[in-house]
Motif scaffolding. Structure first.
Motif, mmCIF file in Angstrom:
data_model
loop_
_atom_site.group_PDB
_atom_site.id
_atom_site.type_symbol
_atom_site.label_atom_id
_atom_site.label_comp_id
_atom_site.label_asym_id
_atom_site.label_seq_id
_atom_site.Cartn_x
_atom_site.Cartn_y
_atom_site.Cartn_z
ATOM 1 N N CYS A 55 -17.706 -27.008 28.333
ATOM 2 C CA CYS A 55 -18.172 -25.680 27.929
ATOM 3 C C CYS A 55 -19.127 -25.090 28.960
ATOM 4 O O CYS A 55 -19.084 -23.897 29.252
ATOM 5 C CB CYS A 55 -18.867 -25.758 26.574
ATOM 6 N N GLY A 56 -20.002 -25.916 29.497
ATOM 7 C CA GLY A 56 -21.025 -25.410 30.402
ATOM 8 C C GLY A 56 -20.551 -25.135 31.808
ATOM 9 O O GLY A 56 -21.161 -24.331 32.522
ATOM 10 N N TYR A 57 -19.457 -25.787 32.230
ATOM 11 C CA TYR A 57 -19.060 -25.681 33.630
ATOM 12 C C TYR A 57 -17.672 -25.077 33.851
ATOM 13 O O TYR A 57 -17.442 -24.479 34.902
ATOM 14 C CB TYR A 57 -19.096 -27.063 34.287
ATOM 15 N N GLN A 70 -28.722 -30.040 19.737
ATOM 16 C CA GLN A 70 -28.222 -29.026 18.832
ATOM 17 C C GLN A 70 -26.791 -28.681 19.208
ATOM 18 O O GLN A 70 -26.439 -28.693 20.391
ATOM 19 C CB GLN A 70 -29.106 -27.775 18.894
ATOM 20 N N TYR A 71 -25.998 -28.381 18.199
ATOM 21 C CA TYR A 71 -24.581 -28.129 18.480
ATOM 22 C C TYR A 71 -24.374 -26.886 19.333
ATOM 23 O O TYR A 71 -23.341 -26.730 19.982
ATOM 24 C CB TYR A 71 -23.787 -28.019 17.170
ATOM 25 N N GLU A 72 -25.365 -25.984 19.397
ATOM 26 C CA GLU A 72 -25.222 -24.785 20.226
ATOM 27 C C GLU A 72 -25.304 -25.091 21.719
ATOM 28 O O GLU A 72 -24.877 -24.281 22.547
ATOM 29 C CB GLU A 72 -26.309 -23.760 19.879
ATOM 30 N N CYS A 73 -25.857 -26.244 22.085
ATOM 31 C CA CYS A 73 -26.020 -26.580 23.502
ATOM 32 C C CYS A 73 -24.658 -26.778 24.157
ATOM 33 O O CYS A 73 -23.824 -27.552 23.672
ATOM 34 C CB CYS A 73 -26.850 -27.862 23.638
ATOM 35 N N ILE A 74 -24.409 -26.085 25.264
ATOM 36 C CA ILE A 74 -23.133 -26.207 25.967
ATOM 37 C C ILE A 74 -23.256 -27.078 27.219
ATOM 38 O O ILE A 74 -22.349 -27.101 28.050
ATOM 39 C CB ILE A 74 -22.559 -24.820 26.340
ATOM 40 N N SER A 75 -24.381 -27.779 27.370
ATOM 41 C CA SER A 75 -24.570 -28.753 28.466
ATOM 42 C C SER A 75 -24.371 -28.137 29.848
ATOM 43 O O SER A 75 -23.809 -28.763 30.739
ATOM 44 C CB SER A 75 -23.612 -29.937 28.288
ATOM 45 N N PRO A 85 -14.143 -23.955 17.708
ATOM 46 C CA PRO A 85 -14.150 -25.157 16.861
ATOM 47 C C PRO A 85 -14.684 -26.387 17.577
ATOM 48 O O PRO A 85 -15.139 -27.333 16.937
ATOM 49 C CB PRO A 85 -12.673 -25.329 16.485
ATOM 50 N N TYR A 86 -14.642 -26.370 18.902
ATOM 51 C CA TYR A 86 -15.096 -27.534 19.667
ATOM 52 C C TYR A 86 -16.562 -27.842 19.390
ATOM 53 O O TYR A 86 -16.983 -29.000 19.378
ATOM 54 C CB TYR A 86 -14.869 -27.258 21.156
ATOM 55 N N VAL A 94 -19.402 -16.524 20.510
ATOM 56 C CA VAL A 94 -18.097 -17.197 20.550
ATOM 57 C C VAL A 94 -18.294 -18.707 20.563
ATOM 58 O O VAL A 94 -17.617 -19.450 19.845
ATOM 59 C CB VAL A 94 -17.291 -16.742 21.781
ATOM 60 N N CYS A 95 -19.244 -19.169 21.379
ATOM 61 C CA CYS A 95 -19.494 -20.608 21.493
ATOM 62 C C CYS A 95 -20.079 -21.181 20.211
ATOM 63 O O CYS A 95 -19.748 -22.307 19.819
ATOM 64 C CB CYS A 95 -20.452 -20.881 22.657
ATOM 65 N N ILE A 96 -20.944 -20.421 19.554
ATOM 66 C CA ILE A 96 -21.661 -20.945 18.390
ATOM 67 C C ILE A 96 -20.844 -20.842 17.115
ATOM 68 O O ILE A 96 -20.782 -21.798 16.333
ATOM 69 C CB ILE A 96 -22.999 -20.201 18.215
ATOM 70 N N TYR A 97 -20.190 -19.702 16.902
ATOM 71 C CA TYR A 97 -19.558 -19.459 15.617
ATOM 72 C C TYR A 97 -18.032 -19.504 15.644
ATOM 73 O O TYR A 97 -17.409 -19.785 14.616
ATOM 74 C CB TYR A 97 -19.985 -18.086 15.077
#
Length: 474
Positions: free
Chosen positions: A117-119, A293-298, A229-230, A223-226
């Motif tokens: 997600c982050g890269y 936290q699940y919102e973190c996209i690393s 599904p990942y 989009v990433c948070i809500y």
């Protein structure tokens, strides 16, 4: 390490994330203005994004052997991939590719969390581009916040208009390229600007342009948070050796911006100076210091920002870093990373299957049908046995090819039908064929036979189909 899934409340100076109002029990969204940062992880992210853009735009516009390098031509039911032509009967290879992608994602997640997600995620990548354009036009984080709060003026309207026009341009180019993977992009581009494109292609270009503009320009982290599904099931793939972005509580607490005045004999202040840069640079607006936290996209932006502060203060880097639960507890990592090994093993199986399928993929297709309702056999006036077949030969290449047909496995007395033919690219030829065999050459009622077709210029490119020759009971 504990998984904390909660809304983060930040000091009012830095509050531009989703926040909870206890008075009315309503979650309000405030626009996140991400502060620019630089560092090792930012450079890696830019490199990955650059390679992704090169692949996305390059594969559509690149020519390969006189054709578009990658084209999923749904109209003609053929798929061109760097000179390799695939047809609907070859789509089992696509299933292998999808399984490789799925288990590859699982393996990466088990090893390093949500780094995809982050890269490399398109949503994140295009959001970075839109945020970069916003920063170039409206200024840095503070300037953008000030502009948003300013009264309507000609200057504000002009900057906002230029920003949104740049977003629309990027969204349109993205949509055009995406649709160009399903219809030849060079012809599509000309047809669009000369108003000769089909209604379907035109509609998809504008629909995808609107979605790109909306997702990357307006929704962004939503989009990433809500919607993704990942974010919800990623923790299922984590274990105690998974590398995730983590704040070192033991080292950082208690945090203080005025270290010289709070140090006492009882308690020494931690390394965190509460500058909140880790919050200001976060694209999803969370405070990593509150735990996983699940919102973190690393994405590592908070790591780069914190390392910059640590360098200025003369402290060791790594207050925020990629680490595992075992490492934080000063334990040795597990010698066998079960989930990672399992995902990698399954992915390797599908990689092998895909490679084998591609290496053995034939450039000619042959189907043999005895025909429903047809007689199993017939006899001529001499008592010879005759079997009839319907052959379907297809040229799966993008060049005109000459082919030769033969029958193996039985001593053929005579063969009625075309045995040499030339086919245009993608052409299919239906060929009736009758095989005559002397009864003394048949030792059983059902004799296995093979129909073989091959390229005359490249005999190694061949296709073999098994069938049966049926004779009467003697």
């Amino acid at each position: 390490m504990t998984n904390k899934i909660e809304l983060v409340q930040i000091e009012s100076d830095h509050k531009d994330v989703n926040h909870f109002n206890p008075d009315d029990n309503v979650i309000a969204r405030e626009k996140i203005q991400v502060k620019a940062t630089d560092g090792f992880h930012s450079k890696i992210r830019k490199l990955v994004a650059g390679l992704g853009f090169l692949a996305f735009f390059g594969c559509a516009w690149m020519q390969w052997d006189g054709h578009q390098a990658v084209l999923w031509d749904l109209t003609n039911r053929q798929f061109l991939i760097f000179g390799l032509t695939m047809w609907p009967q070859d789509l089992y290879l696509l299933s292998f590719t999808l399984m490789i992608s799925a288990f590859g994602l699982f393996a990466v997640t088990a090893f390093a969390g949500r780094v995809w997600c982050g890269y490399a995620c398109p949503q994140s990548t295009w959001s970075w581009v839109f945020m970069w354009l916003e920063a170039q036009i409206e200024g840095d984080r503070n300037a953008r916040r000030k502009l948003d709060k300013a009264d309507i003026s000609g200057h504000k309207v002009f900057l906002k208009l230029i920003k949104h026009l740049s977003w629309v341009a990027v969204a349109f180019i993205t949509a055009l390229t995406f649709v160009g993977y399903f219809t030849p992009i060079r012809e599509l581009t000309v047809d669009l600007f000369t108003f000769e494109a089909s209604w379907g292609a035109t509609s998809w270009v504008f629909i995808l342009s609107a979605l790109t503009y909306l997702n990357a320009g307006w929704l962004r982290e939503q989009v990433c948070i809500y919607m993704c599904p990942y974010a919800r099931f990623q923790s299922v793939m984590f274990d105690k050796d998974t590398q995730v972005v983590t704040y070192d509580v033991e080292r950082g607490e208690p945090r203080s911006a005025k270290r010289k005045h709070v140090q006492s004999a009882d308690q020494k202040p931690g390394d965190c100076v509460d500058c909140t840069l880790c919050v200001q640079v976060c694209p999803t607006g969370i405070d990593i210091r509150q735990g996983l936290q699940y919102e973190c996209i690393s994405c590592g932006k908070c790591i780069d920002a914190c390392n910059t502060v640590m360098d200025k203060l003369g402290f060791d880097r790594g207050l925020i870093r990629y680490t595992s639960e075992h490492a934080l507890k000063h334990k040795e990592p597990s010698k066998i990373h079960g989930r990672l090994l399992g995902y990698t093993a399954v992915m390797s199986v599908f990689v092998g299957a895909l490679l084998y399928g591609v290496m053995t993929l034939s450039t000619v297709d042959l189907e043999v049908d005895r025909g429903r309702g047809a007689n199993l056999f017939r006899e001529n006036y001499r008592g010879d046995i005759i079997n009839s077949y319907n052959l379907r030969v297809m040229n799966k290449t993008q060049e005109t090819k000459a082919y030769q047909l033969s029958v193996e496995g039985v001593d053929v007395e005579s063969l009625e039908g075309v045995t040499t033919l030339e086919l245009m690219p993608g052409e299919i030829s239906q060929l009736p064929m009758a095989i005559t065999v002397r009864p003394e050459h048949l030792s059983q009622r059902v004799t296995p036979i093979e129909f073989v077709v091959w390229e005359i210029e490249s005999p190694d490119q061949r296709e073999t189909v098994e069938s049966r020759f049926i004779a009467p009971i003697r």
